[in-house]
Design a protein around this motif. Structure first.
Motif, PDB file in Angstrom:
ATOM      1  N   ARG A  54       0.799  -1.255  -0.018  1.00  0.00           N
ATOM      2  CA  ARG A  54       0.257   0.174   0.268  1.00  0.00           C
ATOM      3  C   ARG A  54       0.994   1.179   0.209  1.00  0.00           C
ATOM      4  O   ARG A  54       1.479   1.320   0.995  1.00  0.00           O
ATOM      5  CB  ARG A  54      -0.918   0.086   0.952  1.00  0.00           C
ATOM      6  N   ALA A  55       0.377   2.365  -0.351  1.00  0.00           N
ATOM      7  CA  ALA A  55       1.314   2.734  -0.474  1.00  0.00           C
ATOM      8  C   ALA A  55       0.456   4.116  -1.081  1.00  0.00           C
ATOM      9  O   ALA A  55      -0.556   4.581  -1.488  1.00  0.00           O
ATOM     10  CB  ALA A  55       1.947   3.793  -1.897  1.00  0.00           C
ATOM     11  N   SER A  56       0.773   5.665  -1.407  1.00  0.00           N
ATOM     12  CA  SER A  56       0.105   7.039  -1.428  1.00  0.00           C
ATOM     13  C   SER A  56       1.403   8.237  -2.183  1.00  0.00           C
ATOM     14  O   SER A  56       2.375   7.695  -1.753  1.00  0.00           O
ATOM     15  CB  SER A  56      -0.133   7.751  -0.333  1.00  0.00           C
ATOM     16  N   ASN A  57       0.972   9.404  -2.842  1.00  0.00           N
ATOM     17  CA  ASN A  57       1.480   9.635  -3.623  1.00  0.00           C
ATOM     18  C   ASN A  57       2.948  10.547  -2.653  1.00  0.00           C
ATOM     19  O   ASN A  57       3.715  11.125  -3.188  1.00  0.00           O
ATOM     20  CB  ASN A  57       1.202  10.458  -4.743  1.00  0.00           C
ATOM     21  N   GLU A  58       2.206  11.104  -1.398  1.00  0.00           N
ATOM     22  CA  GLU A  58       2.473  11.726  -0.465  1.00  0.00           C
ATOM     23  C   GLU A  58       3.627  10.788   0.233  1.00  0.00           C
ATOM     24  O   GLU A  58       4.758  11.639   0.565  1.00  0.00           O
ATOM     25  CB  GLU A  58       1.363  12.122   0.735  1.00  0.00           C
ATOM     26  N   ASP A  59       3.821   9.853   0.446  1.00  0.00           N
ATOM     27  CA  ASP A  59       4.216   8.903   1.151  1.00  0.00           C
ATOM     28  C   ASP A  59       4.783   7.421  -0.234  1.00  0.00           C
ATOM     29  O   ASP A  59       4.218   6.959   0.084  1.00  0.00           O
ATOM     30  CB  ASP A  59       3.784   8.290   2.175  1.00  0.00           C
ATOM     31  N   ALA A  60       5.706   8.301  -1.173  1.00  0.00           N
ATOM     32  CA  ALA A  60       5.773   6.623  -2.196  1.00  0.00           C
ATOM     33  C   ALA A  60       7.060   5.645  -1.467  1.00  0.00           C
ATOM     34  O   ALA A  60       7.741   4.857  -2.233  1.00  0.00           O
ATOM     35  CB  ALA A  60       6.198   7.168  -2.901  1.00  0.00           C
ATOM     36  N   ARG A  61       7.511   5.740  -0.471  1.00  0.00           N
ATOM     37  CA  ARG A  61       8.944   5.227   0.271  1.00  0.00           C
ATOM     38  C   ARG A  61       8.396   3.848   0.018  1.00  0.00           C
ATOM     39  O   ARG A  61       8.962   2.423  -0.358  1.00  0.00           O
ATOM     40  CB  ARG A  61       9.082   5.562   1.723  1.00  0.00           C
ATOM     41  N   PRO A  62       6.655   2.801  -0.026  1.00  0.00           N
ATOM     42  CA  PRO A  62       6.935   1.473  -0.148  1.00  0.00           C
ATOM     43  C   PRO A  62       6.854   1.474  -1.016  1.00  0.00           C
ATOM     44  O   PRO A  62       7.490   0.278  -1.646  1.00  0.00           O
ATOM     45  CB  PRO A  62       5.476   1.223   0.365  1.00  0.00           C
ATOM     46  N   ILE A  63       6.545   2.047  -2.066  1.00  0.00           N
ATOM     47  CA  ILE A  63       7.017   2.186  -4.208  1.00  0.00           C
ATOM     48  C   ILE A  63       8.550   1.749  -3.926  1.00  0.00           C
ATOM     49  O   ILE A  63       8.483   0.756  -4.726  1.00  0.00           O
ATOM     50  CB  ILE A  63       6.352   2.668  -4.786  1.00  0.00           C
ATOM     51  N   GLY A  64       9.501   2.769  -3.691  1.00  0.00           N
ATOM     52  CA  GLY A  64      11.161   2.333  -4.313  1.00  0.00           C
ATOM     53  C   GLY A  64      11.248   0.908  -3.061  1.00  0.00           C
ATOM     54  O   GLY A  64      12.470   0.200  -3.539  1.00  0.00           O
ATOM     55  N   THR A  65      10.476   0.630  -1.889  1.00  0.00           N
ATOM     56  CA  THR A  65      11.457  -0.845  -1.475  1.00  0.00           C
ATOM     57  C   THR A  65      11.119  -1.800  -2.171  1.00  0.00           C
ATOM     58  O   THR A  65      11.474  -2.771  -1.827  1.00  0.00           O
ATOM     59  CB  THR A  65      10.516  -0.460  -0.129  1.00  0.00           C
ATOM     60  N   LEU A  66       9.729  -1.659  -2.662  1.00  0.00           N
ATOM     61  CA  LEU A  66       9.315  -2.722  -3.445  1.00  0.00           C
ATOM     62  C   LEU A  66      10.044  -2.695  -4.936  1.00  0.00           C
ATOM     63  O   LEU A  66      10.003  -3.979  -5.560  1.00  0.00           O
ATOM     64  CB  LEU A  66       8.341  -2.383  -3.781  1.00  0.00           C
ATOM     65  N   TRP A  67      10.113  -2.179  -5.108  1.00  0.00           N
ATOM     66  CA  TRP A  67      11.421  -1.860  -6.570  1.00  0.00           C
ATOM     67  C   TRP A  67      12.394  -2.341  -6.179  1.00  0.00           C
ATOM     68  O   TRP A  67      13.287  -2.765  -6.919  1.00  0.00           O
ATOM     69  CB  TRP A  67      11.251  -0.579  -7.118  1.00  0.00           C
ATOM     70  N   GLY A  68      13.207  -2.074  -4.938  1.00  0.00           N
ATOM     71  CA  GLY A  68      14.728  -2.675  -4.545  1.00  0.00           C
ATOM     72  C   GLY A  68      14.201  -3.766  -4.340  1.00  0.00           C
ATOM     73  O   GLY A  68      15.679  -4.517  -4.469  1.00  0.00           O
ATOM     74  N   ARG A  69      13.149  -4.408  -3.999  1.00  0.00           N
ATOM     75  CA  ARG A  69      13.335  -5.905  -3.821  1.00  0.00           C
ATOM     76  C   ARG A  69      13.401  -6.847  -4.483  1.00  0.00           C
ATOM     77  O   ARG A  69      13.938  -7.685  -5.156  1.00  0.00           O
ATOM     78  CB  ARG A  69      12.187  -5.802  -2.632  1.00  0.00           C
ATOM     79  N   VAL A  70      12.709  -6.344  -6.214  1.00  0.00           N
ATOM     80  CA  VAL A  70      12.534  -6.511  -7.447  1.00  0.00           C
ATOM     81  C   VAL A  70      13.809  -6.859  -7.709  1.00  0.00           C
ATOM     82  O   VAL A  70      14.674  -8.098  -8.463  1.00  0.00           O
ATOM     83  CB  VAL A  70      11.489  -5.851  -8.199  1.00  0.00           C
TER      84      VAL A  70
END
Length: 141
Positions: free
Chosen positions: A20-36
């Motif tokens: 889950r993420a939001s444009n205000e807090d996109a850190r989870p997106i970066g974390t997921l891409w990092g895992r990939v």
């Protein structure tokens, strides 16, 4: 901003990971891409899909962010992965070309500023291994 309206005729079955993420807090997106990248997930796929779905409202609200690759129905889902289906339907298609992820983020910022009649159901990006400097963005309309 240049884009075209297209009708995607058939749904696409995917398997991948999500958060889950939001444009205000996109850190989870970066974390997921990092895992990939770190785990080499989807290394054998020529197309990786990044999906934005389950919006709580518009682009300013929380949503589910999913990264995956095509996985035909009936194919076993790897442990720890979830399945998602990209729906058929009408989408505005944008192309972000240049150094990534900067070009893609600039394109998203422009999309957020458009007066596009969005559905806020499912939006997605297609990242191609053959063309890493090009990302196609599909926004549900």
């Amino acid at each position: 901003m240049d884009h075209e309206i297209i009708d995607v005729a058939a749904p696409v079955e995917l398997a991948g990971i999500e958060t889950r993420a939001s444009n205000e807090d996109a850190r989870p997106i970066g974390t997921l891409w990092g895992r990939v990248r770190q785990e080499g997930l989807f290394a054998g796929s020529d197309r990786i899909y990044a999906v934005y779905c389950e919006y709580e409202g518009d682009h300013t609200q929380r949503y589910t962010f999913f990264i995956g690759c095509p996985a035909p129905a009936g194919e076993e889902t790897p442990e720890g992965f979830v399945r998602r289906t990209l729906p058929a339907g009408r989408f505005a298609r944008f192309v972000a070309e240049g150094e990534q992820p900067a070009a893609m983020m600039q394109t998203w910022m422009k999309i957020w500023g458009l007066s596009l009649s969005r559905r806020y159901e499912t939006d997605y990006e297609i990242h191609s291994a053959a063309e890493p400097s090009r990302v196609e963005i599909y926004v549900g309309v």
